[in-house]
Design a protein around this motif. Structure first.
Motif, PDB file in Angstrom:
ATOM      1  N   ALA A 217       7.140 -22.516  27.548  1.00 17.36           N
ATOM      2  CA  ALA A 217       8.336 -21.966  26.899  1.00 17.36           C
ATOM      3  C   ALA A 217       9.415 -23.034  26.764  1.00 17.36           C
ATOM      4  N   ALA A 218       9.604 -23.819  27.835  1.00 12.70           N
ATOM      5  CA  ALA A 218      10.612 -24.885  27.784  1.00 12.70           C
ATOM      6  C   ALA A 218      10.222 -25.942  26.750  1.00 12.70           C
ATOM      7  N   GLY A 219       8.943 -26.306  26.712  1.00 11.47           N
ATOM      8  CA  GLY A 219       8.477 -27.260  25.715  1.00 11.47           C
ATOM      9  C   GLY A 219       8.662 -26.737  24.299  1.00 11.47           C
ATOM     10  N   LEU A 220       8.420 -25.436  24.124  1.00 10.80           N
ATOM     11  CA  LEU A 220       8.619 -24.815  22.812  1.00 10.80           C
ATOM     12  C   LEU A 220      10.076 -24.903  22.383  1.00 10.80           C
ATOM     13  N   LEU A 221      10.991 -24.542  23.281  1.00 18.21           N
ATOM     14  CA  LEU A 221      12.413 -24.539  22.923  1.00 18.21           C
ATOM     15  C   LEU A 221      12.911 -25.954  22.618  1.00 18.21           C
ATOM     16  N   ALA A 222      12.439 -26.935  23.394  1.00 18.13           N
ATOM     17  CA  ALA A 222      12.818 -28.327  23.121  1.00 18.13           C
ATOM     18  C   ALA A 222      12.294 -28.764  21.756  1.00 18.13           C
ATOM     19  N   PHE A 223      11.064 -28.357  21.444  1.00 17.36           N
ATOM     20  CA  PHE A 223      10.458 -28.695  20.155  1.00 17.36           C
ATOM     21  C   PHE A 223      11.216 -28.041  19.003  1.00 17.36           C
ATOM     22  N   VAL A 224      11.532 -26.762  19.156  1.00 19.46           N
ATOM     23  CA  VAL A 224      12.244 -26.032  18.093  1.00 19.46           C
ATOM     24  C   VAL A 224      13.597 -26.676  17.819  1.00 19.46           C
ATOM     25  N   LYS A 225      14.333 -27.021  18.883  1.00 19.55           N
ATOM     26  CA  LYS A 225      15.650 -27.644  18.720  1.00 19.55           C
ATOM     27  C   LYS A 225      15.529 -28.976  17.969  1.00 19.55           C
ATOM     28  N   LYS A 226      14.558 -29.780  18.381  1.00 16.11           N
ATOM     29  CA  LYS A 226      14.372 -31.090  17.758  1.00 16.11           C
ATOM     30  C   LYS A 226      13.989 -30.954  16.287  1.00 16.11           C
ATOM     31  N   GLU A 227      13.050 -30.065  15.986  1.00 15.36           N
ATOM     32  CA  GLU A 227      12.566 -29.922  14.612  1.00 15.36           C
ATOM     33  C   GLU A 227      13.600 -29.257  13.711  1.00 15.36           C
ATOM     34  N   MET A 228      14.324 -28.273  14.227  1.00 12.64           N
ATOM     35  CA  MET A 228      15.340 -27.605  13.410  1.00 12.64           C
ATOM     36  C   MET A 228      16.475 -28.572  13.083  1.00 12.64           C
ATOM     37  N   GLU A 229      16.839 -29.409  14.055  1.00 14.61           N
ATOM     38  CA  GLU A 229      17.887 -30.391  13.802  1.00 14.61           C
ATOM     39  C   GLU A 229      17.451 -31.401  12.743  1.00 14.61           C
ATOM     40  N   ALA A 230      16.144 -31.631  12.655  1.00 13.44           N
ATOM     41  CA  ALA A 230      15.614 -32.556  11.649  1.00 13.44           C
ATOM     42  C   ALA A 230      15.227 -31.831  10.364  1.00 13.44           C
ATOM     43  N   TYR A 231      15.476 -30.530  10.307  1.00 13.61           N
ATOM     44  CA  TYR A 231      15.186 -29.702   9.125  1.00 13.61           C
ATOM     45  C   TYR A 231      13.703 -29.673   8.765  1.00 13.61           C
ATOM     46  N   ARG A 232      12.851 -29.854   9.786  1.00 18.44           N
ATOM     47  CA  ARG A 232      11.408 -29.728   9.549  1.00 18.44           C
ATOM     48  C   ARG A 232      10.993 -28.289   9.867  1.00 18.44           C
ATOM     49  N   LEU A 233      11.418 -27.379   9.049  1.00 16.23           N
ATOM     50  CA  LEU A 233      11.202 -25.960   9.313  1.00 16.23           C
ATOM     51  C   LEU A 233       9.721 -25.596   9.287  1.00 16.23           C
ATOM     52  N   TYR A 234       8.925 -26.345   8.547  1.00 16.08           N
ATOM     53  CA  TYR A 234       7.507 -26.022   8.398  1.00 16.08           C
ATOM     54  C   TYR A 234       6.713 -26.234   9.681  1.00 16.08           C
ATOM     55  N   HIS A 315      21.376 -11.141  17.763  1.00 17.91           N
ATOM     56  CA  HIS A 315      21.966 -12.124  16.853  1.00 17.91           C
ATOM     57  C   HIS A 315      23.353 -12.581  17.311  1.00 17.91           C
ATOM     58  N   PHE A 316      23.838 -12.006  18.419  1.00 16.87           N
ATOM     59  CA  PHE A 316      25.082 -12.483  19.035  1.00 16.87           C
ATOM     60  C   PHE A 316      24.800 -13.446  20.184  1.00 16.87           C
ATOM     61  N   THR A 317      23.516 -13.628  20.511  1.00 13.14           N
ATOM     62  CA  THR A 317      23.154 -14.523  21.615  1.00 13.14           C
ATOM     63  C   THR A 317      22.959 -15.941  21.081  1.00 13.14           C
ATOM     64  N   PRO A 318      23.265 -16.948  21.879  1.00 11.16           N
ATOM     65  CA  PRO A 318      23.038 -18.326  21.420  1.00 11.16           C
ATOM     66  C   PRO A 318      21.543 -18.648  21.394  1.00 11.16           C
ATOM     67  N   MET A 319      21.192 -19.646  20.619  1.00  9.04           N
ATOM     68  CA  MET A 319      19.798 -20.097  20.593  1.00  9.04           C
ATOM     69  C   MET A 319      19.446 -20.601  21.991  1.00  9.04           C
ATOM     70  N   PRO A 320      18.346 -20.120  22.590  1.00  8.81           N
ATOM     71  CA  PRO A 320      18.017 -20.542  23.960  1.00  8.81           C
ATOM     72  C   PRO A 320      17.678 -22.027  24.027  1.00  8.81           C
ATOM     73  N   LEU A 321      18.060 -22.649  25.127  1.00  7.35           N
ATOM     74  CA  LEU A 321      17.785 -24.063  25.351  1.00  7.35           C
ATOM     75  C   LEU A 321      16.722 -24.215  26.430  1.00  7.35           C
ATOM     76  N   ALA A 322      15.994 -25.297  26.380  1.00  4.30           N
ATOM     77  CA  ALA A 322      14.923 -25.544  27.349  1.00  4.30           C
ATOM     78  C   ALA A 322      15.504 -25.785  28.737  1.00  4.30           C
ATOM     79  N   ALA A 323      14.907 -25.125  29.740  1.00  8.55           N
ATOM     80  CA  ALA A 323      15.299 -25.355  31.131  1.00  8.55           C
ATOM     81  C   ALA A 323      14.654 -26.668  31.594  1.00  8.55           C
ATOM     82  N   GLU A 324      15.496 -27.632  31.965  1.00  6.28           N
ATOM     83  CA  GLU A 324      14.989 -28.954  32.325  1.00  6.28           C
ATOM     84  C   GLU A 324      13.987 -28.885  33.477  1.00  6.28           C
ATOM     85  N   GLU A 325      14.261 -28.006  34.474  1.00  3.21           N
ATOM     86  CA  GLU A 325      13.376 -27.937  35.629  1.00  3.21           C
ATOM     87  C   GLU A 325      12.023 -27.304  35.294  1.00  3.21           C
ATOM     88  N   ALA A 326      11.950 -26.631  34.156  1.00  2.56           N
ATOM     89  CA  ALA A 326      10.691 -25.987  33.761  1.00  2.56           C
ATOM     90  C   ALA A 326       9.786 -26.927  32.976  1.00  2.56           C
TER      91      ALA A 326
END
Length: 694
Positions: A217-234, A315-326
């Motif tokens: 889950a943490a790896g997924l969230l880190a990946f999503v953040k990185k890819e969305m920031e780079a606009y690689r939505l696909y 939709h009022f919650t922030p986008m979840p961030l990866a837990a570093e310890e996970a």
């Protein structure tokens, strides 16, 4: 306007198109003669290309706001705009400011009809979007589109079946995982009389699967953040869908018993906390893509959070961030290796036509990489259970069981070697097993005068031994050997698992919940199947939670919930599920109450549920007097438990009592309850019944 043109020129027209106004002239107010319309037509796309400036009325006003937001973070349009809007935006931006007016561009492809033609109202070659949404939901349609080639600027041939597949393959497993979480939370709260409280924080756990799913889950969230920031939505949605499969098909499935409390309340609480956290993270991460389903799930799950952490909408919650310890890439790789082996085992079973319910004797994994073997060995418990295999062996020793062959990587070597590629390619295919072992150990090998290393060669393995009972599967640098030889013991265990599967299917057919207690009855003329069930009843009970009893021993008055005529191993068997009731022991209750029938009636008013297991006793009122009964001494949750207790204490066999009851009722032409008969017989009254029932 027409009025303005008439006022300036003195000519009244009804059409402002070019051919109607070209001949009109306007006298110059500065005395410079007549003014004529410029013949050239400025491309209308330049109006669209001026959008960044026109929307702010720049440069006439909003100068600061414009400079703060220019260039735009991104623009989005279809592939057909490459020579239209994208082009004119770039031309005007470069002309005015020597820069592109956008930092990123998201390009979608074209959606075509299923036959590859352009969608046409005239041809009616596409389904009505409203009907698709009404049938499958807007979220399913949205997910189908954003997980398709369209988001990579490629064409999509739209198929309504694809939208339906999203519901079946993505939404239903996801929703079932959510529903299962709700069920186990409810079960936990009922059994512990405590309110489950969860937190959106890392759950410390010694359980491997807990560590893995949180790392994933943490790896997924880190990946999503990185890819969305780079606009690689696909790249985002495919990864989200893969994680959903990990959660539903691996974590939930492999921890089902633990989540239900099968390993104790502490383990159940911990696994529920983990499942809640990752499911909530997934729901919040998916909210931009499937807003309606995520809203439904969130609005219920939020009540497990502390009140101050609950939001009115997902939709009022922030986008979840990866837990570093996970974060734990090593753990993710370890479980991935296990998953690959399990998938290969399932493929091996399919090739041999052996059901997953029938255990196999052994799987041997041969691999030169000790880390792979160590990973598989540490996850042996999960592998044995998921593959239904008795033994796992991991080894680097391959003896003469393995032969290797190699093929060149045509793209890499062809580009690097040029004309020399052909002789090298021929030589590669002639490499011996020993040479390829050397290549694997040293990472390099000289072939036809060229030094090859890294990914230049693709090495594959094959099994050299007897394949009569061995199904060999190769993957990566491993060879997995599955021993498929069957014997009677393995087949009997497979039959027992088939019986369990039929019972579980009946529970589902009857709409029963996890917490609903039942009694299970069977009728079967096949002696082999009956003997197998009797021998392996302890294994069956691990899943069914209650022993299966012959239908002939079913007491009267039990409420039937569902029944089915099934086939197991070619033998016909009838299964009947009745609502669980409390059964009183006549012998144990003899000294507690003078009116046994009244005691039975009072006890039957109490629901047979798991709450009684926790309490251990119950108190009922009989003739104005409180009578306290102890579970598994005076009162029992199933006929099987009562029969076992009677057998242990040398009481009359319940089956005989039922048989006598049926005969006496027929002879006397009146009803006689089994409980009443047991009471009479347990008090020492001697009954003799001859062959005529007298």
């Amino acid at each position: 306007s027409i009025d303005e043109l008439e006022q300036l020129s003195g000519v009244r027209v009804t059409d402002l198109h070019k051919d109607s106004v070209d001949h009109i002239t306007i006298p110059s107010k500065q005395g410079k003669g007549d003014l004529k319309r410029v013949d050239e037509v400025f491309d209308c796309w330049f109006e669209s290309g001026s959008m960044p400036y026109a929307q702010s009325h720049y440069p006439f006003e909003n100068k600061q706001r414009f400079e703060k937001t220019f260039p735009a973070d991104f623009i989005a349009e279809g592939l057909d705009q490459t020579r239209g809007w994208f082009y004119t935006l770039t031309v005007i931006g470069t002309a005015l400011f020597d820069t592109s007016p956008f930092k990123n561009v998201i390009v979608n492809g074209l959606v075509l009809a299923s036959d590859g033609k352009k969608m046409s109202k005239r041809l009616k070659n596409y389904p009505d979007p409203e009907l698709v949404i009404n049938a499958h939901g807007a979220d399913a349609l949205r997910m189908y589109l954003i997980n398709s080639p369209v988001v990579r600027a490629e064409e999509l041939r739209f198929r309504e079946e694809g939208v339906k597949d999203v519901v079946r393959d993505v939404f239903l497993p996801w929703y079932n995982a959510y529903r299962f979480l709700v069920q186990v939370v409810k079960q936990y709260e009922e059994e512990t009389s405590t309110k489950m409280q969860c937190e959106m924080k890392f759950v410390k756990s010694d359980n491997t699967m807990d560590q893995w799913i949180q790392a994933a889950a943490a790896g997924l969230l880190a990946f999503v953040k990185k890819e969305m920031e780079a606009y690689r939505l696909y790249t985002v949605v495919p990864r989200l869908v893969r994680f959903m499969e990990d959660l539903t098909n691996w974590y939930v499935k492999m921890n089902r018993k633990r989540l239900k409390g099968g390993q104790g309340k502490e383990e159940a609480s911990q696994s529920i906390q983990v499942l809640f956290k990752v499911l909530m993270e997934l729901t919040r991460a998916m909210a931009p893509f499937t807003p309606m389903l995520c809203e439904t799930i969130y609005l219920n799950l939020r009540f497990l959070l502390p009140e101050e952490q609950r939001h009115a909408s997902v939709h009022f919650t922030p986008m979840p961030l990866a837990a570093e310890e996970a974060l734990d890439a090593r753990m993710e790789e370890k479980v991935r290796r296990m998953q690959v082996l399990i998938e290969k085992g399932r493929n091996a079973r399919d090739k041999r036509g052996i059901s997953l319910r029938i255990p196999i004797r052994k799987v041997t994994v041969i691999c030169p990489n000790p880390e792979v073997l160590s990973d598989l060995g540490s996850l042996q418990t999960y592998i044995l259970e998921e593959l239904n295999v008795r033994e796992l062996e991991v080894t680097q020793e391959e003896g003469d069981l393995v032969s290797r062959s190699a093929a060149p990587d045509n793209q890499i070597l062809g580009k690097r070697l040029g004309k020399a590629f052909r002789p090298v390619s021929v030589a590669i295919k002639e490499l011996t097993n020993d040479q390829l072992i050397q290549y694997e150990k040293e990472g390099k090998l000289e072939v036809a005068g060229e030094l090859l290393s890294g990914d230049d060669l693709k090495v594959s393995r094959a099994f050299n031994g007897d394949t009569t009972h061995i199904q060999a599967e190769t993957y990566e640098d491993c060879l997995a050997l599955f021993n498929m030889e069957m014997d009677d013991e393995l087949r009997r265990e497979g039959l027992a698992r088939e019986v369990v599967a039929r019972v579980q299917a009946l529970r589902k057919k009857g709409g029963l919940q996890v917490a609903d207690l039942v009694e299970i009855w069977y009728e079967c003329a096949d002696e082999n199947l009956v003997a197998t069930m009797t021998e392996l009843m302890p294994k069956i009970v691990e899943t069914t939670r209650v022993e299966l009893m012959p239908l002939a021993k079913r007491p009267q008055g039990l409420e039937e919930l569902v029944q089915g005529d099934e086939e197991v191993g070619g033998a016909a068997i009838k299964l009947v599920l009745t609502k669980a009731v409390l059964h009183c022991s006549p012998a144990a209750c003899a000294g507690l109450c003078g009116d046994f029938d009244a005691l039975v009636q009072a006890v039957r008013q109490r629901e047979a549920d798991k709450g009684l297991e926790k309490e251990g006793s119950l108190t009922v009122a009989v003739a104005g007097k409180d009578v306290t009964l102890t579970l598994n001494t005076h009162v029992f949750l199933s006929t099987a438990a009562l029969l076992r207790a009677a057998s242990d204490s040398d009481e009359l066999d319940l089956g005989l009592a039922l048989w006598l009851s049926q005969i006496l009722c027929a002879v006397c032409k009146s009803s006689l309850s089994t409980d009443a008969l047991l009471r009479v017989l347990s008090r020492g009254v001697l009954c003799s019944v001859d062959q005529h029932g007298e």
